[in-house]
Design a protein around this motif. Structure first.
Motif, PDB file in Angstrom:
ATOM      1  N   GLU A 167    -111.109 -17.099  23.484  1.00  0.00           N
ATOM      2  CA  GLU A 167    -112.362 -16.888  24.204  1.00  0.00           C
ATOM      3  C   GLU A 167    -113.327 -18.052  24.022  1.00  0.00           C
ATOM      4  N   CYS A 168    -113.297 -18.649  22.828  1.00  0.00           N
ATOM      5  CA  CYS A 168    -114.237 -19.715  22.489  1.00  0.00           C
ATOM      6  C   CYS A 168    -113.447 -20.917  21.978  1.00  0.00           C
ATOM      7  N   PRO A 169    -112.960 -21.777  22.853  1.00  0.00           N
ATOM      8  CA  PRO A 169    -112.107 -22.898  22.423  1.00  0.00           C
ATOM      9  C   PRO A 169    -112.770 -23.830  21.414  1.00  0.00           C
TER      10      PRO A 169
ATOM     11  N   PHE B 275    -118.320 -13.394  19.919  1.00  0.00           N
ATOM     12  CA  PHE B 275    -117.839 -13.119  21.268  1.00  0.00           C
ATOM     13  C   PHE B 275    -118.192 -14.271  22.202  1.00  0.00           C
ATOM     14  N   ALA B 276    -117.449 -14.357  23.294  1.00  0.00           N
ATOM     15  CA  ALA B 276    -117.758 -15.340  24.334  1.00  0.00           C
ATOM     16  C   ALA B 276    -118.969 -14.866  25.125  1.00  0.00           C
ATOM     17  N   ASN B 277    -119.644 -15.804  25.731  1.00  0.00           N
ATOM     18  CA  ASN B 277    -120.874 -15.450  26.428  1.00  0.00           C
ATOM     19  C   ASN B 277    -121.113 -16.439  27.550  1.00  0.00           C
ATOM     20  N   GLY B 278    -121.800 -15.986  28.598  1.00  0.00           N
ATOM     21  CA  GLY B 278    -122.045 -16.861  29.736  1.00  0.00           C
ATOM     22  C   GLY B 278    -122.845 -18.096  29.403  1.00  0.00           C
TER      23      GLY B 278
ATOM     24  N   MET C  70    -139.221 -13.755  17.940  1.00  0.00           N
ATOM     25  CA  MET C  70    -137.765 -13.601  17.989  1.00  0.00           C
ATOM     26  C   MET C  70    -137.309 -13.757  19.423  1.00  0.00           C
ATOM     27  N   THR C  71    -136.112 -14.300  19.608  1.00  0.00           N
ATOM     28  CA  THR C  71    -135.571 -14.379  20.960  1.00  0.00           C
ATOM     29  C   THR C  71    -134.095 -14.027  20.999  1.00  0.00           C
ATOM     30  N   TRP C  72    -133.681 -13.419  22.061  1.00  0.00           N
ATOM     31  CA  TRP C  72    -132.295 -13.325  22.494  1.00  0.00           C
ATOM     32  C   TRP C  72    -132.140 -14.359  23.599  1.00  0.00           C
ATOM     33  N   SER C  73    -131.485 -15.463  23.329  1.00  0.00           N
ATOM     34  CA  SER C  73    -130.818 -15.778  22.091  1.00  0.00           C
ATOM     35  C   SER C  73    -130.881 -17.284  21.902  1.00  0.00           C
ATOM     36  N   ILE C  74    -130.375 -17.781  20.772  1.00  0.00           N
ATOM     37  CA  ILE C  74    -130.298 -19.226  20.545  1.00  0.00           C
ATOM     38  C   ILE C  74    -129.387 -19.871  21.584  1.00  0.00           C
ATOM     39  N   ASN C  75    -128.287 -19.200  21.906  1.00  0.00           N
ATOM     40  CA  ASN C  75    -127.349 -19.732  22.899  1.00  0.00           C
ATOM     41  C   ASN C  75    -128.008 -19.882  24.265  1.00  0.00           C
ATOM     42  N   TRP C  76    -128.733 -18.837  24.690  1.00  0.00           N
ATOM     43  CA  TRP C  76    -129.392 -18.917  25.993  1.00  0.00           C
ATOM     44  C   TRP C  76    -130.494 -19.972  25.986  1.00  0.00           C
TER      45      TRP C  76
END
Length: 507
Positions: A223-225, A180-183, A481-487
Motif C-alpha cells: 500500500e505504501c511503497p 494505512f495508505a491515504n490519498g 491540532m490538525t488532521w493531518s500532517i500528511n494532508w
C-alpha cells in the motif's frame, strides 16, 4: 477522521451519491420524530432491507421547509444544498444484510418535517415523503432544560499544571498516517518537519470491537511503497524525542471502534497498548474514540459517577497506563463535538429515554481523567451546529465555531441544562482545538486568518466578533491540532507554515 479523507476524495473526483446504483426492491426507509420540544426535534430514519440480497451502500435525500434546518447528526455523512439534505452511510453501516436494518439520526431546529424522501433515487417507502408515523412527543418537561437566562458557570479552573517535560507553552499537534495508505500520500517519520510538537500515530485498532486487544503496524509495502523499515521508524522517533517532540499512539479513529465492555477487555487494552508504547518507545497515548465506541447505558445520568462498563473500563485502563509510565506520560484526546459540547443540551438517552445514548458520552471520561489529561483537542469539524454558552447555535467553518466550542471547555457548563450538575472547566494549558489542514481533510475547514482570529480571541480577547468568551482570556491556551500532517504536506504546508510562527509569537 479517515472518513473525512474519503469524503474529500469523493468531492475532488466529482462523484455524487445520486449516481450509485438503485437498491433492490424491498429496501425502504421509515422516519420517526423521537422527541419534540417546540423549537426543534430529534428525528430518526431506519433503512430496512426487505429484499433477498445484501445492500452495500445507501444515500437518503429529503427536503425541509424554509425555517427548519438540520443541526447535529450521527451514524451518517451529511451534505446539503439549500433545504435539501443528503445523508449517506458511514464506513461501518453501509452493508445491510437481507432482513437487516440500520438507522441514523439528527437534530433539527424549527417545526417543519421532512418531505420528498428518496432512497438512492427511489421513493423511501412507495410515496414521496417519509414513511412511518411520528411517535408521541414527550411532555413539556422532557424538552432540553437549557434556558436563555442560564448563567454561565463561574468556577475558576485550577492553576497548577502537572509536570510534562518538553512541551512548549503553545503546541502544534498533528496526526501522521502511519498504518494505512491515504490519498494525501505516505510520509516517513524522519521526514516530518521539526515544527510539529506532538505527533499522533494513526492508528492503533482492535482485533475486534470488544476485544480490547489493540494492534499497530506500519503501512504494508504493497500500500505504501515508500514506507520505512521498523528499525528506521524507531530511529526516527528517537530523533524526534531528542528534539523535544512527543510521539503518541492514537487509538481508534473512524474505523477502529473500541468498546471495553468487560474487565477482560479492559485488561487486554492495558496490555496491548503498553506493548505498543514499549515496542516503539512512545511518549504516551491519544484517545480518538469515534462512532459507537462510547455510549451511556439507560439510567446513567451523572457524568461524575458513571456506571456504564465501556466508560468505567476505559477510565480504569487509562489510569493504569498513566500510573505505569509516570508523570511524563502524555495523554491527549480528540473527541468529536457530539460527544462533548452537545452534552450542554443532551446527555445520554436522557431522563425519559429516546435520545442518542452517545450524546456527551466523553464527559465522564474527561472529568475522571482531568488531572491526567495533557491536551484535549476536540475535533471542531465534521460537526453539525452546536449550541454554545450564549444559547445560540454555532456552525463549523469559521472562527465563531472555534471560539464558542473552546470557550465551553474553558468556562465549564451545566450538563443537559442542569445547573446543579456542572462540568467544571479545564485548565487553559489542557485545551487546544482541532481543525482540518485543508478542504480535502474534513468538513469545516477554516483558512489560517480565521483560525488565528479564534486563537486571538481566546488568548487576548481580541477579534472575537459577536461572541464574548465566558471564560475571559486564556493566555495558557495550549495550541492547535490538525488532521493531518500528511494532508498539510499535500497542500504545501499551509497549516504548519502559518500557525507555528503564530503560536510561537503568542504571550
Amino acid at each position: 477522521m479517515v472518513v473525512a479523507v474519503v469524503a474529500g476524495l469523493v468531492a475532488a473526483l466529482g462523484v455524487v451519491w445520486g449516481q450509485l446504483p438503485a437498491f433492490a426492491a424491498g429496501v425502504t426507509a421509515s422516519f420517526v420524530r423521537v422527541s419534540d420540544w417546540g423549537s426543534g426535534w430529534e428525528g430518526r430514519y431506519t433503512i430496512t432491507n426487505g429484499g433477498s440480497t445484501a445492500v452495500s451502500s445507501w444515500s437518503l435525500v429529503f427536503d425541509l421547509p424554509a425555517g427548519t434546518s438540520v443541526g447535529s447528526y450521527w451514524d451518517a455523512l451529511l451534505s446539503s444544498s439549500g433545504q435539501r439534505f443528503t445523508f449517506s452511510n458511514r464506513s461501518w453501516n453501509g452493508l445491510i444484510a437481507p432482513g437487516g436494518s440500520v438507522s441514523f439520526g439528527f437534530l433539527a431546529s424549527g417545526s417543519g418535517s421532512p418531505v420528498g424522501c428518496l432512497l438512492n433515487g427511489q421513493a423511501c417507502g412507495g410515496g414521496t415523503g417519509p414513511t412511518g408515523s411520528p411517535t408521541a412527543t414527550p411532555t413539556a418537561s422532557a424538552s432540553p432544560t437549557v434556558s436563555p437566562t442560564t448563567p454561565p458557570p463561574t468556577t475558576p479552573p485550577p492553576t497548577t499544571p502537572p509536570p510534562v517535560g518538553g512541551l512548549p507553552k503553545h503546541a502544534l499537534i498533528g496526526y501522521l498516517h502511519a498504518s494505512f495508505a491515504n490519498g494525501s500520500g505516505y510520509l516517513r517519520m524522519a521526514d516530518v518537519p521539526a515544527e510539529w510538537d506532538i505527533i499522533n500515530l494513526a492508528f492503533g485498532e482492535p482485533t475486534s470491537v470488544t476485544s480490547g486487544d489493540i494492534r499497530f503496524q506500519l503501512c504494508p509495502v504493497s500500500e505504501c511503497p515508500s514506507v520505512e523499515t521498523e528499525a528506521e521508524f524507531i530511529a526516527a522517533i528517537r530523533a524526534k524525542q531528542q528534539q523535544g517532540k512527543k510521539v503518541l499512539i492514537s487509538i481508534g479513529g473512524q474505523n477502529g471502534q473500541v468498546q471495553l465492555t468487560t474487565t477482560a477487555a479492559r485488561d487486554a487494552f492495558v496490555r496491548s497498548v503498553g506493548a505498543i508504547i514499549d515496542r516503539y518507545g512512545l511518549d504516551g497515548l491519544d484517545i480518538d474514540f469515534e462512532g459507537h465506541s462510547l455510549s451511556l447505558n439507560t439510567g446513567d445520568t451523572d457524568f461524575k459517577n458513571p456506571t456504564t462498563p465501556v466508560i468505567v473500563n476505559l477510565i480504569s485502563a487509562v489510569r493504569t497506563l498513566k500510573q505505569r509510565y509516570g508523570a511524563d506520560f502524555v495523554l491527549t484526546m480528540a473527541p468529536e463535538t457530539f460527544f462533548v459540547q452537545l452534552g450542554y443540551q443532551y446527555y445520554g438517552s436522557g431522563p425519559w429515554g429516546g435520545q442518542d445514548p452517545r450524546a456527551g458520552s466523553y464527559l465522564p471520561v474527561i472529568h475522571a481523567l482531568r488531572n491526567d489529561i495533557t491536551v484535549l483537542h476536540v475535533q471542531d469539524y465534521n460537526s453539525g451546529p452546536i449550541m454554545g454558552l450564549d444559547n445560540q447555535y454555532h456552525t463549523m467553518g469559521g472562527a465563531d465555531f472555534h471560539i464558542a466550542m473552546t470557550d465551553m471547555l474553558l468556562a465549564g457548563f451545566p450538563v443537559a441544562g442542569n445547573t446543579a450538575n456542572v462540568f467544571p472547566p479545564l485548565r487553559p494549558d489542557q485545551v487546544a482545538f482541532g481543525t482540518p489542514a485543508s478542504t480535502s481533510a474534513g468538513n469545516g475547514y477554516v483558512a489560517p486568518p480565521g483560525v488565528q482570529a479564534a486563537v486571538n480571541c481566546l488568548v487576548r480577547g481580541a477579534s472575537c466578533g459577536g461572541y464574548a468568551p465566558r471564560s475571559g482570556t486564556s493566555p495558557g491556551f495550549r495550541g492547535l491540532m490538525t488532521w493531518s500532517i500528511n494532508w498539510d504536506r499535500y497542500y504545501g504546508w499551509e497549516f504548519k507554515n502559518n500557525h507555528e510562527p503564530f503560536l510561537n509569537a503568542l504571550p
